[in-house]
Design a protein around this motif. Structure first.
Motif, PDB file in Angstrom:
ATOM      1  N   ASP A   1       0.811  -1.220   0.000  1.00 28.11           N
ATOM      2  CA  ASP A   1       0.000   0.000   0.000  1.00 28.11           C
ATOM      3  C   ASP A   1       0.842   1.266   0.000  1.00 28.11           C
ATOM      4  OD1 ASP A   1      -2.357  -1.572   0.293  1.00 28.11           O
ATOM      5  OD2 ASP A   1      -1.954  -1.721   2.448  1.00 28.11           O
ATOM      6  N   VAL A   2       2.131   1.113   0.184  1.00 27.49           N
ATOM      7  CA  VAL A   2       3.028   2.254   0.388  1.00 27.49           C
ATOM      8  C   VAL A   2       3.850   2.486  -0.871  1.00 27.49           C
ATOM      9  CG1 VAL A   2       4.880   3.159   1.881  1.00 27.49           C
ATOM     10  CG2 VAL A   2       3.114   1.674   2.845  1.00 27.49           C
ATOM     11  N   ASN A   3       4.265   3.731  -1.080  1.00 28.06           N
ATOM     12  CA  ASN A   3       5.172   4.058  -2.186  1.00 28.06           C
ATOM     13  C   ASN A   3       6.324   3.047  -2.206  1.00 28.06           C
ATOM     14  OD1 ASN A   3       7.140   5.133  -3.882  1.00 28.06           O
ATOM     15  ND2 ASN A   3       6.926   7.225  -3.104  1.00 28.06           N
ATOM     16  N   PRO A   4       6.507   2.306  -3.292  1.00 31.99           N
ATOM     17  CA  PRO A   4       7.557   1.278  -3.337  1.00 31.99           C
ATOM     18  C   PRO A   4       8.949   1.814  -3.013  1.00 31.99           C
ATOM     19  CG  PRO A   4       6.103   1.091  -5.226  1.00 31.99           C
ATOM     20  CD  PRO A   4       5.715   2.366  -4.523  1.00 31.99           C
ATOM     21  N   LYS A   5       9.178   3.099  -3.251  1.00 25.38           N
ATOM     22  CA  LYS A   5      10.481   3.683  -2.943  1.00 25.38           C
ATOM     23  C   LYS A   5      10.759   3.712  -1.436  1.00 25.38           C
ATOM     24  CE  LYS A   5      10.680   6.682  -7.038  1.00 25.38           C
ATOM     25  NZ  LYS A   5      10.762   8.087  -7.530  1.00 25.38           N
ATOM     26  N   LEU A   6       9.678   3.593  -0.650  1.00 24.40           N
ATOM     27  CA  LEU A   6       9.819   3.622   0.802  1.00 24.40           C
ATOM     28  C   LEU A   6       9.958   2.230   1.407  1.00 24.40           C
ATOM     29  CD1 LEU A   6       7.078   6.276   1.614  1.00 24.40           C
ATOM     30  CD2 LEU A   6       9.494   6.533   2.137  1.00 24.40           C
ATOM     31  N   VAL A   7       9.816   1.212   0.590  1.00 28.91           N
ATOM     32  CA  VAL A   7       9.739  -0.156   1.104  1.00 28.91           C
ATOM     33  C   VAL A   7      10.931  -0.982   0.635  1.00 28.91           C
ATOM     34  CG1 VAL A   7       8.301  -2.222   1.234  1.00 28.91           C
ATOM     35  CG2 VAL A   7       7.224   0.026   1.025  1.00 28.91           C
ATOM     36  N   ASP A   8      11.545  -1.689   1.562  1.00 29.75           N
ATOM     37  CA  ASP A   8      12.630  -2.589   1.198  1.00 29.75           C
ATOM     38  C   ASP A   8      12.103  -3.638   0.221  1.00 29.75           C
ATOM     39  OD1 ASP A   8      15.532  -3.534   2.316  1.00 29.75           O
ATOM     40  OD2 ASP A   8      14.300  -5.269   1.808  1.00 29.75           O
ATOM     41  N   GLU A   9      12.899  -3.935  -0.792  1.00 30.84           N
ATOM     42  CA  GLU A   9      12.427  -4.835  -1.856  1.00 30.84           C
ATOM     43  C   GLU A   9      12.101  -6.232  -1.341  1.00 30.84           C
ATOM     44  OE1 GLU A   9      16.820  -6.244  -3.539  1.00 30.84           O
ATOM     45  OE2 GLU A   9      15.504  -4.983  -4.775  1.00 30.84           O
ATOM     46  N   SER A  10      12.639  -6.605  -0.203  1.00 32.84           N
ATOM     47  CA  SER A  10      12.382  -7.936   0.342  1.00 32.84           C
ATOM     48  C   SER A  10      10.965  -8.097   0.887  1.00 32.84           C
ATOM     49  CB  SER A  10      13.389  -8.272   1.444  1.00 32.84           C
ATOM     50  OG  SER A  10      13.208  -7.415   2.563  1.00 32.84           O
ATOM     51  N   VAL A  11      10.267  -6.970   1.140  1.00 26.44           N
ATOM     52  CA  VAL A  11       8.909  -7.057   1.705  1.00 26.44           C
ATOM     53  C   VAL A  11       7.862  -6.345   0.850  1.00 26.44           C
ATOM     54  CG1 VAL A  11       9.732  -7.306   4.076  1.00 26.44           C
ATOM     55  CG2 VAL A  11       9.284  -5.007   3.175  1.00 26.44           C
TER      56      VAL A  11
ATOM     57  N   TYR B   1       8.804   0.183   9.374  1.00 29.25           N
ATOM     58  CA  TYR B   1       8.093   1.464   9.435  1.00 29.25           C
ATOM     59  C   TYR B   1       7.955   2.165   8.087  1.00 29.25           C
ATOM     60  CZ  TYR B   1       8.719   1.120  14.515  1.00 29.25           C
ATOM     61  OH  TYR B   1       8.694   0.719  15.826  1.00 29.25           O
ATOM     62  N   PHE B   2       8.737   1.762   7.079  1.00 31.75           N
ATOM     63  CA  PHE B   2       8.693   2.399   5.755  1.00 31.75           C
ATOM     64  C   PHE B   2       8.893   3.910   5.888  1.00 31.75           C
ATOM     65  CE2 PHE B   2       5.269  -0.999   5.635  1.00 31.75           C
ATOM     66  CZ  PHE B   2       6.170  -2.011   5.392  1.00 31.75           C
ATOM     67  N   ALA B   3       9.930   4.272   6.611  1.00 34.28           N
ATOM     68  CA  ALA B   3      10.131   5.664   6.989  1.00 34.28           C
ATOM     69  C   ALA B   3      11.017   6.452   6.027  1.00 34.28           C
ATOM     70  CB  ALA B   3      10.743   5.730   8.394  1.00 34.28           C
ATOM     71  N   VAL B   4      11.794   5.758   5.191  1.00 30.54           N
ATOM     72  CA  VAL B   4      12.805   6.472   4.402  1.00 30.54           C
ATOM     73  C   VAL B   4      12.800   6.053   2.941  1.00 30.54           C
ATOM     74  CG1 VAL B   4      14.358   6.923   6.326  1.00 30.54           C
ATOM     75  CG2 VAL B   4      14.531   4.763   5.110  1.00 30.54           C
TER      76      VAL B   4
ATOM     77  N   ILE C   1       0.719  -0.528  11.102  1.00 34.92           N
ATOM     78  CA  ILE C   1       0.906   0.886  10.752  1.00 34.92           C
ATOM     79  C   ILE C   1      -0.433   1.469  10.306  1.00 34.92           C
ATOM     80  CG2 ILE C   1       2.009   2.494   9.156  1.00 34.92           C
ATOM     81  CD1 ILE C   1       4.418   0.644   9.131  1.00 34.92           C
ATOM     82  N   ARG C   2      -0.801   2.612  10.918  1.00 32.29           N
ATOM     83  CA  ARG C   2      -2.102   3.223  10.626  1.00 32.29           C
ATOM     84  C   ARG C   2      -1.998   4.621  10.024  1.00 32.29           C
ATOM     85  NH1 ARG C   2      -5.996   0.110  13.136  1.00 32.29           N
ATOM     86  NH2 ARG C   2      -7.378   1.109  11.619  1.00 32.29           N
ATOM     87  N   GLY C   3      -0.786   5.178   9.926  1.00 32.92           N
ATOM     88  CA  GLY C   3      -0.682   6.499   9.319  1.00 32.92           C
ATOM     89  C   GLY C   3       0.749   7.003   9.249  1.00 32.92           C
ATOM     90  N   PHE C   4       0.971   7.917   8.282  1.00 27.16           N
ATOM     91  CA  PHE C   4       2.264   8.581   8.101  1.00 27.16           C
ATOM     92  C   PHE C   4       2.038  10.094   8.152  1.00 27.16           C
ATOM     93  CE2 PHE C   4       2.495   4.519   5.918  1.00 27.16           C
ATOM     94  CZ  PHE C   4       3.738   4.019   6.297  1.00 27.16           C
ATOM     95  N   TYR C   5       2.956  10.813   8.776  1.00 24.90           N
ATOM     96  CA  TYR C   5       2.769  12.250   9.001  1.00 24.90           C
ATOM     97  C   TYR C   5       4.118  12.959   8.883  1.00 24.90           C
ATOM     98  CZ  TYR C   5      -1.214   9.967  11.120  1.00 24.90           C
ATOM     99  OH  TYR C   5      -2.296   9.143  11.331  1.00 24.90           O
ATOM    100  N   ASP C   6       4.059  14.185   8.401  1.00 21.45           N
ATOM    101  CA  ASP C   6       5.253  15.027   8.349  1.00 21.45           C
ATOM    102  C   ASP C   6       5.453  15.632   9.738  1.00 21.45           C
ATOM    103  OD1 ASP C   6       7.129  17.073   8.057  1.00 21.45           O
ATOM    104  OD2 ASP C   6       6.390  17.681   6.086  1.00 21.45           O
ATOM    105  N   GLY C   7       6.490  15.200  10.421  1.00 18.97           N
ATOM    106  CA  GLY C   7       6.733  15.634  11.787  1.00 18.97           C
ATOM    107  C   GLY C   7       7.153  17.077  11.929  1.00 18.97           C
TER     108      GLY C   7
END
Length: 222
Positions: A44-54, A168-171, A197-203
């Motif tokens: 569900d997350v931008n693939p650039k944020l997710v390690d390719e293994s998951v 966390y798909f943080a980076v 994980i229920r949400g992402f926010y600009d800190g």
């Protein structure tokens, strides 16, 4: 008009009125979808944020088990966050750009939920070799950290970076957690009591902080 007839009709009218109100409420409830936060899986997350293994995983994603050291030298694991809603972020104490803003905003969140045992915070140093326990302790005192609410942690760099990328798909940046690897992100991640994980926010964004407060409150109603 016959007053006797009217008096006899009042109970019937009252019952019909109550029934009508009940029906209207029932129909409104059925037609108004219950607002719930999404559950984010890797797909569900931008693939650039997710390690390719998951990146292929479509359901049942949970934050992986972890072992970190907090500002008091205590080992912090997932058990400390069992049945808790928490906000995770990644920072380093020497950062002079986004990190001070992020830390101040978690401080604001801490104040909002200070008396709410359901809500906690978890900060991960991305320069764990520099951010020793003593450095974190000094930082925590300066930032008004409440130990029972907010763990500011160090630990294995490889472990922290793997959490950032696979849990966390943080980076956006790819890397292996090695010597030359470095991540720097403004993302706050909202995690529920089931480690989902229920949400992402600009800190660094005040509007996103307000949205995060609302979402935490919404999550508590689930």
């Amino acid at each position: 008009m016959d007053l006797k007839y009217l008096k006899k009709s009042i109970p019937t009218i009252a019952i019909m009125a109550v029934f009508s109100v009940g029906m209207i409420y029932a129909i409104y409830t059925l037609l108004t979808p219950e607002k719930k936060l999404p559950i984010f899986n890797p797909s569900d997350v931008n693939p650039k944020l997710v390690d390719e293994s998951v990146v292929h995983i479509r359901r049942n994603h949970k934050v992986a088990d972890f072992s970190l050291i907090n500002q008091n030298g205590d080992t912090i694991t997932q058990d400390h966050y069992k049945d808790k809603i928490y906000v995770a972020d990644f920072f380093f104490t020497r950062c002079l750009t986004i990190c001070p803003v992020m830390t101040n905003n978690i401080g604001k969140l801490q104040e909002v939920f200070k008396n709410d045992d359901d809500v906690m915070f978890l900060s991960h140093s991305v320069t764990p070799d520099i951010d020793s326990v003593s450095v974190l302790k000094e930082y925590a005192i300066a930032k008004g950290v409440i130990d029972a609410k907010w763990n500011i942690t160090t630990g294995s760099k490889k472990h922290i970076y793997e959490l950032a990328r696979k849990s966390y798909f943080a980076v956006l940046e790819e890397g292996d957690g090695g010597l030359q690897d470095f991540i720097h992100t403004e993302n706050f991640i909202l995690v529920d009591k089931k480690k989902q994980i229920r949400g992402f926010y600009d800190g660094t964004n005040n509007d996103d902080i307000e949205r995060l407060i609302s979402d935490i409150m919404l999550l508590q109603t689930e």
